[in-house]
Motif scaffolding. Structure first.
Motif, PDB file in Angstrom:
ATOM      1  N   LYS A 248      79.357  86.072  78.102  1.00 10.75           N
ATOM      2  CA  LYS A 248      79.621  86.258  76.674  1.00 10.75           C
ATOM      3  C   LYS A 248      80.028  87.700  76.335  1.00 10.75           C
ATOM      4  N   GLU A 249      79.295  88.661  76.895  1.00  8.49           N
ATOM      5  CA  GLU A 249      79.589  90.071  76.601  1.00  8.49           C
ATOM      6  C   GLU A 249      80.998  90.453  77.038  1.00  8.49           C
ATOM      7  N   LEU A 250      81.369  90.077  78.260  1.00 12.28           N
ATOM      8  CA  LEU A 250      82.704  90.414  78.746  1.00 12.28           C
ATOM      9  C   LEU A 250      83.773  89.687  77.949  1.00 12.28           C
ATOM     10  N   LEU A 251      83.537  88.431  77.613  1.00 12.81           N
ATOM     11  CA  LEU A 251      84.511  87.672  76.844  1.00 12.81           C
ATOM     12  C   LEU A 251      84.746  88.313  75.477  1.00 12.81           C
ATOM     13  N   GLN A 252      83.715  88.876  74.882  1.00 11.07           N
ATOM     14  CA  GLN A 252      83.879  89.568  73.595  1.00 11.07           C
ATOM     15  C   GLN A 252      84.731  90.823  73.747  1.00 11.07           C
ATOM     16  N   VAL A 253      84.612  91.485  74.869  1.00  8.91           N
ATOM     17  CA  VAL A 253      85.417  92.688  75.113  1.00  8.91           C
ATOM     18  C   VAL A 253      86.886  92.305  75.287  1.00  8.91           C
ATOM     19  N   PHE A 254      87.133  91.252  76.083  1.00 10.90           N
ATOM     20  CA  PHE A 254      88.515  90.841  76.324  1.00 10.90           C
ATOM     21  C   PHE A 254      89.133  90.301  75.054  1.00 10.90           C
TER      22      PHE A 254
ATOM     23  N   HIS B 240      97.487  88.477  81.576  1.00  7.05           N
ATOM     24  CA  HIS B 240      96.441  88.770  82.558  1.00  7.05           C
ATOM     25  C   HIS B 240      95.050  88.551  81.952  1.00  7.05           C
ATOM     26  N   TYR B 241      94.810  89.111  80.750  1.00  2.76           N
ATOM     27  CA  TYR B 241      93.515  88.933  80.087  1.00  2.76           C
ATOM     28  C   TYR B 241      93.254  87.457  79.780  1.00  2.76           C
ATOM     29  N   ASN B 242      94.267  86.725  79.352  1.00  2.00           N
ATOM     30  CA  ASN B 242      94.087  85.304  79.064  1.00  2.00           C
ATOM     31  C   ASN B 242      93.661  84.536  80.311  1.00  2.00           C
ATOM     32  N   ASN B 243      94.244  84.871  81.457  1.00  2.00           N
ATOM     33  CA  ASN B 243      93.847  84.231  82.711  1.00  2.00           C
ATOM     34  C   ASN B 243      92.389  84.559  83.055  1.00  2.00           C
ATOM     35  N   GLN B 244      91.990  85.804  82.822  1.00  2.00           N
ATOM     36  CA  GLN B 244      90.615  86.196  83.101  1.00  2.00           C
ATOM     37  C   GLN B 244      89.642  85.483  82.158  1.00  2.00           C
ATOM     38  N   ILE B 245      90.016  85.353  80.914  1.00  3.73           N
ATOM     39  CA  ILE B 245      89.176  84.645  79.945  1.00  3.73           C
ATOM     40  C   ILE B 245      88.978  83.201  80.391  1.00  3.73           C
ATOM     41  N   ARG B 246      90.065  82.562  80.807  1.00  2.80           N
ATOM     42  CA  ARG B 246      89.958  81.177  81.291  1.00  2.80           C
ATOM     43  C   ARG B 246      89.016  81.092  82.494  1.00  2.80           C
ATOM     44  N   THR B 247      89.139  82.040  83.417  1.00  2.00           N
ATOM     45  CA  THR B 247      88.277  82.045  84.601  1.00  2.00           C
ATOM     46  C   THR B 247      86.806  82.146  84.214  1.00  2.00           C
TER      47      THR B 247
ATOM     48  N   ASN C 135      78.759  86.245  88.951  1.00  2.00           N
ATOM     49  CA  ASN C 135      79.569  86.160  90.163  1.00  2.00           C
ATOM     50  C   ASN C 135      80.106  87.575  90.413  1.00  2.00           C
ATOM     51  N   LYS C 136      79.341  88.360  91.122  1.00  2.00           N
ATOM     52  CA  LYS C 136      79.638  89.794  91.312  1.00  2.00           C
ATOM     53  C   LYS C 136      81.036  90.054  91.861  1.00  2.00           C
ATOM     54  N   PRO C 137      81.497  89.335  92.888  1.00  2.00           N
ATOM     55  CA  PRO C 137      82.857  89.611  93.372  1.00  2.00           C
ATOM     56  C   PRO C 137      83.940  89.380  92.311  1.00  2.00           C
ATOM     57  N   VAL C 138      83.780  88.334  91.512  1.00  2.00           N
ATOM     58  CA  VAL C 138      84.765  88.047  90.460  1.00  2.00           C
ATOM     59  C   VAL C 138      84.719  89.126  89.385  1.00  2.00           C
ATOM     60  N   ILE C 139      83.517  89.478  88.954  1.00  2.00           N
ATOM     61  CA  ILE C 139      83.367  90.506  87.913  1.00  2.00           C
ATOM     62  C   ILE C 139      83.873  91.851  88.417  1.00  2.00           C
ATOM     63  N   ASP C 140      83.544  92.202  89.645  1.00  2.00           N
ATOM     64  CA  ASP C 140      84.050  93.460  90.216  1.00  2.00           C
ATOM     65  C   ASP C 140      85.569  93.495  90.194  1.00  2.00           C
ATOM     66  N   ARG C 141      86.185  92.416  90.649  1.00  2.85           N
ATOM     67  CA  ARG C 141      87.652  92.365  90.702  1.00  2.85           C
ATOM     68  C   ARG C 141      88.259  92.474  89.304  1.00  2.85           C
ATOM     69  N   ILE C 142      87.706  91.719  88.353  1.00  2.00           N
ATOM     70  CA  ILE C 142      88.234  91.739  86.986  1.00  2.00           C
ATOM     71  C   ILE C 142      88.129  93.129  86.383  1.00  2.00           C
ATOM     72  N   ILE C 143      86.964  93.721  86.451  1.00  2.00           N
ATOM     73  CA  ILE C 143      86.773  95.039  85.834  1.00  2.00           C
ATOM     74  C   ILE C 143      87.596  96.096  86.550  1.00  2.00           C
TER      75      ILE C 143
END
Length: 147
Positions: free
Chosen positions: A141-147, A124-131, A21-29
């Motif tokens: 998986k890769e992003l979740l490991q970073v967070f 903030h990170y916990n909310n992103q992980i839940r999303t 989901n490019k818009p979500v990933i863009d916003r998170i990063i």
């Protein structure tokens, strides 16, 4: 952010971006990068005021961790082809002023600022992980490991 973090796939290939989901990933990063950049500037401000005091080494140690976090998000920006926020110049100044201002209040002021910022970031990170987990934990998986 773990020291080594996850091995990131370069997003120059079509397969690396398929299904995200490019818009979500863009916003998170983008938001996380700005936060890590701001945190680095806060520590720079604190070190400018308290760097030679007894609390200087503690602040430096925390700052070194933040430098690693920022490095990881710089890598994510490239890997996922995310543009930085246009507000980086604001974070540059505001972060330094917040850090220096809190440090002018002394060790307790600087540490209170740090605790407040870190608590906010954790939430903030916990909310992103839940999303990301709600959308598809395997896909992110890769992003979740970073967070």
């Amino acid at each position: 952010v773990p020291g080594g973090g996850a091995a990131l796939r370069p997003c120059g290939t079509r397969a690396a971006q398929d299904g995200i989901n490019k818009p979500v990933i863009d916003r998170i990063i983008r938001v996380d990068h700005a936060g890590e950049y701001g945190a680095n500037r806060i520590y720079a401000g604190q070190m400018a005021v308290l760097g030679r005091s007894s609390v200087g080494p503690v602040i430096q140690q925390m700052w070194n961790q933040e430098k690693n976090h920022l490095k990881k998000f710089n890598e994510l920006m490239v890997a996922y082809r995310v543009r930085p926020t246009v507000l980086l110049p604001f974070w540059n100044v505001a972060g330094f002023v917040l850090g220096a201002g809190s440090a002018l209040l002394g060790k307790k002021g600087a540490m209170a600022c740090t605790v407040a910022v870190e608590e906010s970031i954790s939430e903030h990170y916990n909310n992103q992980i839940r999303t990301l987990i709600e959308e598809d934990p395997e896909k992110y998986k890769e992003l979740l490991q970073v967070f």
